[in-house]
Scaffold this active site. Sequence first.
Site, short mmCIF file in Angstrom:
data_model
loop_
_atom_site.label_atom_id
_atom_site.label_comp_id
_atom_site.label_asym_id
_atom_site.label_seq_id
_atom_site.Cartn_x
_atom_site.Cartn_y
_atom_site.Cartn_z
N ASP A 128 -10.08 3.87 -3.58
CA ASP A 128 -10.78 2.67 -3.09
C ASP A 128 -12.21 2.58 -3.64
O ASP A 128 -12.96 3.55 -3.64
CB ASP A 128 -10.85 2.70 -1.56
CG ASP A 128 -9.49 2.41 -0.95
OD1 ASP A 128 -8.48 2.43 -1.68
OD2 ASP A 128 -9.44 2.17 0.27
N ASP A 137 0.82 -1.22 0.00
CA ASP A 137 0.00 0.00 0.00
C ASP A 137 0.86 1.27 0.00
O ASP A 137 2.10 1.21 -0.02
CB ASP A 137 -0.97 -0.06 1.20
CG ASP A 137 -2.35 0.47 0.85
OD1 ASP A 137 -2.44 1.33 -0.02
OD2 ASP A 137 -3.32 0.01 1.49
C1 GLA Z 1 -6.03 1.38 1.39
C2 GLA Z 1 -6.17 0.43 0.18
C3 GLA Z 1 -7.31 -0.55 0.42
C4 GLA Z 1 -7.06 -1.33 1.72
C5 GLA Z 1 -6.87 -0.36 2.88
C6 GLA Z 1 -6.42 -1.06 4.14
O1 GLA Z 1 -7.14 2.23 1.50
O2 GLA Z 1 -6.37 1.16 -1.00
O3 GLA Z 1 -7.44 -1.43 -0.67
O4 GLA Z 1 -5.93 -2.14 1.56
O5 GLA Z 1 -5.89 0.63 2.58
O6 GLA Z 1 -6.21 -0.19 5.20
#
Ligand code: GLA
Length: 384
Positions: free
Chosen positions: A187, A130
Amino acid sequence: MERKALCPTPPMGWNTWNTFADNINEELIRTSADAMVEQGLLDAGYQYLVIDDCWDKKERDEEGRLVADPERFPSGMKALADYVHSKGLKFGMYSCCGTKTCAGYPGSFGHEFEDAEQFASWGVDYLKYDNCYKPRTQECALLYRRMGMALANCGRDIVFSACQWGTENVHEWIRSTGAHLFRSTGDIQDSWASIETLARSQMDKLAYGANYCHNDMDMLVVGIHGKAGNDFISAGGCTDEEYQTHFALWVMMNSPLMIGCDVRSMTAKTKEILTNRDLIAINQDIECRSAYRVQGNWSPDTFTLIKMLSGGDYAVAYFNFGDVAANVSLEFWDMGLPVRRDLGLEFYDCYTHETIGVKRETFAPVVPAHGSRVYRCRLVRTNG
Ligand code: GLA
């Protein structure tokens, strides 16, 4: 060690985040692994089981190692990986290029090489990496290059899933880091608006994904029906028609297919959408040619995506993003077919799994609101 070339086609699997967020433990992983096999997901191609954020303790140990949370994962990650492998699945985990993960657990910044070795020793086959808590002075590409180098030299084949959200023109440099897939979007949420926004955002970037490094439009929300892991992801849910369209878009746009619903309690329709072998074959076509878009005639919300497949077939997908049913048009000369009486396209319907006949010059099916129709087409010579 001789390394395999990983991910010729987009990876497929299941990830904990969309439905479970921080509410994860080893029982969930074991029962989900069982369900992936029992529900036919592994047979359909979904081989990676990935634990997302929130699996470890908030502090590293005295030697600087990541430690699995002993309350949620009492058997430890090696035993869990062994269980997942015993089911014929591959095991994925999660870390972050910054000092902390997005949910505030330890990140891999400055620990890239030790962490890669730690993951390898547990039997990890896939690492989602991430983009939170990056030191401001560090160039993002460098942080991904570091983990790319560490994973490629850790002694185990580990798929490198860069979760970079599409910032800093990631599509231009990510392939050079060793990543096998790269998140190109923010997301996803369980709503039609989110699906439409993410799909539209990548229409002009389709050519950047290719074999061994795929454009990841985020994990699927198919089948979540409003029951996501947190309020942000739970954005009202979608209809099955919209989930079908979401799946068809991700298939046609060559995105990885990572399921995000609870695979232990899928409805029959959810399972039918996710295991449609005709659609999966399009997504997994070995040549990974990017689709192109042709605008429909009668509404700005209608278009087709066309993907050339190995062997000369074409996947032709009709989409209607509008709020009422509409004919979606395609003239075959926009695919390169000359207007001649002796040439046509035989259409096979990937939703009903039936051949519907040979069409000449044009085909414009009615597509429901927020709907899709996907066909596999074959060039045929006819008697005119
Ligand atoms: C970010 C990523 C998500 C998930 C969250 C976990 O927002 O884009 O896909 O992995 O972190 O905290």
